[in-house]
Write a protein that holds these residues in place. Sequence first.
Motif, PDB file in Angstrom:
ATOM      1  N   UNK A  25       9.654 -16.141  -7.848  1.00  0.00           N
ATOM      2  CA  UNK A  25      10.182 -14.997  -8.596  1.00  0.00           C
ATOM      3  C   UNK A  25       9.052 -14.186  -9.228  1.00  0.00           C
ATOM      4  N   UNK A  26       8.095 -14.873  -9.847  1.00  0.00           N
ATOM      5  CA  UNK A  26       6.954 -14.153 -10.440  1.00  0.00           C
ATOM      6  C   UNK A  26       6.119 -13.473  -9.361  1.00  0.00           C
ATOM      7  N   UNK A  27       5.883 -14.167  -8.250  1.00  0.00           N
ATOM      8  CA  UNK A  27       5.085 -13.567  -7.171  1.00  0.00           C
ATOM      9  C   UNK A  27       5.750 -12.315  -6.613  1.00  0.00           C
ATOM     10  N   UNK A  28       7.075 -12.276  -6.626  1.00  0.00           N
ATOM     11  CA  UNK A  28       7.798 -11.098  -6.126  1.00  0.00           C
ATOM     12  C   UNK A  28       7.711  -9.927  -7.099  1.00  0.00           C
ATOM     13  N   UNK A  29       7.124 -10.161  -8.266  1.00  0.00           N
ATOM     14  CA  UNK A  29       6.925  -9.095  -9.257  1.00  0.00           C
ATOM     15  C   UNK A  29       5.466  -8.673  -9.353  1.00  0.00           C
ATOM     16  N   UNK A  30       4.632  -9.140  -8.423  1.00  0.00           N
ATOM     17  CA  UNK A  30       3.210  -8.791  -8.483  1.00  0.00           C
ATOM     18  C   UNK A  30       2.910  -7.520  -7.688  1.00  0.00           C
ATOM     19  N   UNK A  31       1.728  -7.009  -7.957  1.00  0.00           N
ATOM     20  CA  UNK A  31       1.300  -5.736  -7.363  1.00  0.00           C
ATOM     21  C   UNK A  31       0.672  -5.886  -5.985  1.00  0.00           C
ATOM     22  N   UNK A  32       0.615  -7.084  -5.444  1.00  0.00           N
ATOM     23  CA  UNK A  32      -0.044  -7.245  -4.153  1.00  0.00           C
ATOM     24  C   UNK A  32       0.591  -8.314  -3.292  1.00  0.00           C
ATOM     25  N   UNK A  33       0.008  -8.507  -2.130  1.00  0.00           N
ATOM     26  CA  UNK A  33       0.508  -9.491  -1.184  1.00  0.00           C
ATOM     27  C   UNK A  33       1.475  -8.877  -0.202  1.00  0.00           C
ATOM     28  N   UNK A  68      14.086 -16.969   1.680  1.00  0.00           N
ATOM     29  CA  UNK A  68      15.152 -17.539   2.505  1.00  0.00           C
ATOM     30  C   UNK A  68      14.644 -18.338   3.706  1.00  0.00           C
ATOM     31  N   UNK A  69      13.344 -18.610   3.758  1.00  0.00           N
ATOM     32  CA  UNK A  69      12.805 -19.497   4.790  1.00  0.00           C
ATOM     33  C   UNK A  69      13.389 -20.885   4.520  1.00  0.00           C
ATOM     34  N   UNK A  70      13.878 -21.620   5.461  1.00  0.00           N
ATOM     35  CA  UNK A  70      13.705 -21.528   6.902  1.00  0.00           C
ATOM     36  C   UNK A  70      14.804 -20.755   7.632  1.00  0.00           C
ATOM     37  N   UNK A  71      15.740 -20.161   6.905  1.00  0.00           N
ATOM     38  CA  UNK A  71      16.852 -19.471   7.542  1.00  0.00           C
ATOM     39  C   UNK A  71      16.470 -18.112   8.089  1.00  0.00           C
ATOM     40  N   UNK A  72      15.573 -17.434   7.413  1.00  0.00           N
ATOM     41  CA  UNK A  72      15.019 -16.184   7.932  1.00  0.00           C
ATOM     42  C   UNK A  72      13.683 -15.945   7.266  1.00  0.00           C
ATOM     43  N   UNK A  73      12.781 -15.278   7.994  1.00  0.00           N
ATOM     44  CA  UNK A  73      11.382 -15.191   7.581  1.00  0.00           C
ATOM     45  C   UNK A  73      11.018 -13.879   6.891  1.00  0.00           C
ATOM     46  N   UNK A  74      11.992 -13.081   6.508  1.00  0.00           N
ATOM     47  CA  UNK A  74      11.668 -11.825   5.825  1.00  0.00           C
ATOM     48  C   UNK A  74      10.985 -12.116   4.500  1.00  0.00           C
ATOM     49  N   UNK A  75      10.159 -11.176   4.059  1.00  0.00           N
ATOM     50  CA  UNK A  75       9.449 -11.300   2.786  1.00  0.00           C
ATOM     51  C   UNK A  75       9.967 -10.228   1.842  1.00  0.00           C
ATOM     52  N   UNK A  76      10.053 -10.574   0.574  1.00  0.00           N
ATOM     53  CA  UNK A  76      10.665  -9.685  -0.412  1.00  0.00           C
ATOM     54  C   UNK A  76       9.793  -9.489  -1.645  1.00  0.00           C
ATOM     55  N   UNK A  77       9.926  -8.312  -2.228  1.00  0.00           N
ATOM     56  CA  UNK A  77       9.410  -7.993  -3.558  1.00  0.00           C
ATOM     57  C   UNK A  77      10.582  -7.503  -4.391  1.00  0.00           C
ATOM     58  N   UNK A  78      10.447  -7.593  -5.711  1.00  0.00           N
ATOM     59  CA  UNK A  78      11.423  -6.989  -6.602  1.00  0.00           C
ATOM     60  C   UNK A  78      10.989  -5.560  -6.891  1.00  0.00           C
ATOM     61  N   UNK A  79      11.913  -4.697  -7.312  1.00  0.00           N
ATOM     62  CA  UNK A  79      11.520  -3.322  -7.664  1.00  0.00           C
ATOM     63  C   UNK A  79      10.474  -3.291  -8.792  1.00  0.00           C
ATOM     64  N   UNK A  80      10.572  -4.248  -9.728  1.00  0.00           N
ATOM     65  CA  UNK A  80       9.591  -4.356 -10.802  1.00  0.00           C
ATOM     66  C   UNK A  80       8.395  -5.129 -10.265  1.00  0.00           C
ATOM     67  N   UNK A  81       7.245  -4.457 -10.140  1.00  0.00           N
ATOM     68  CA  UNK A  81       6.040  -5.094  -9.592  1.00  0.00           C
ATOM     69  C   UNK A  81       4.840  -4.793 -10.478  1.00  0.00           C
ATOM     70  N   UNK A  82       4.991  -5.038 -11.764  1.00  0.00           N
ATOM     71  CA  UNK A  82       3.955  -4.684 -12.735  1.00  0.00           C
ATOM     72  C   UNK A  82       2.949  -5.794 -13.011  1.00  0.00           C
ATOM     73  N   UNK A  83       3.239  -7.030 -12.602  1.00  0.00           N
ATOM     74  CA  UNK A  83       2.293  -8.117 -12.833  1.00  0.00           C
ATOM     75  C   UNK A  83       1.147  -7.969 -11.832  1.00  0.00           C
TER      76      UNK A  83
END
Length: 175
Positions: free
Chosen positions: A98-106, A112-127
């Motif tokens: 959850x914290x990583x999805x709020x970071x400014x990079x990556x 949802x792995x292993x069910x699907x391999x998509x990668x996600x960020x949250x709209x808030x990415x200020x960390x």
Amino acid sequence: MASIFGHGLVAFTTSKVIDSKSNKLLLYLAIGSAMLPDLDVLAFKLGIDYLHPFGHRGFTHSIVFAVLWSISLAFLFGKTRKLIFAIVLFLSTLSHGLLDAMTSGGKGVGFFIPFENSRYFFPFREIKVSPIGIEKFFSEWGVNVILSELKYIGIPCLLILITMSIARKSGSYIK
């Protein structure tokens, strides 16, 4: 990724809020569980691509991993408090992604792995995203990460802990 300090602080706060008995073993397991997902950086040394399911921010950052890890530790160490252990450890492990999805990079988090391999960020990415490697952390970049985490992780955690402490002292907190 957020730094190990930010991840550890969220796990510390989670443990203190949920576990009114303040079990030290649970606290240490929670902090370790919140940091554990970043062991996947070893994938770079093994030649595993970032976006591979076992790459960085992949399976070890997923909901499935958090469930499996927390249940395993709860059964190994939870004694008569398995449910409390499982909840604290699940939330602590999951908080990493959850914290990583709020970071400014990556390249996002594979929730949802292993069910699907998509990668996600949250709209808030200020960390500010933490550098990978100790030597890079001791730089201006590392200082900016710590200041960002102080603002977006440290202060909220402190406010939660203070509020919880006041509520417990006043008797209005459920024990």
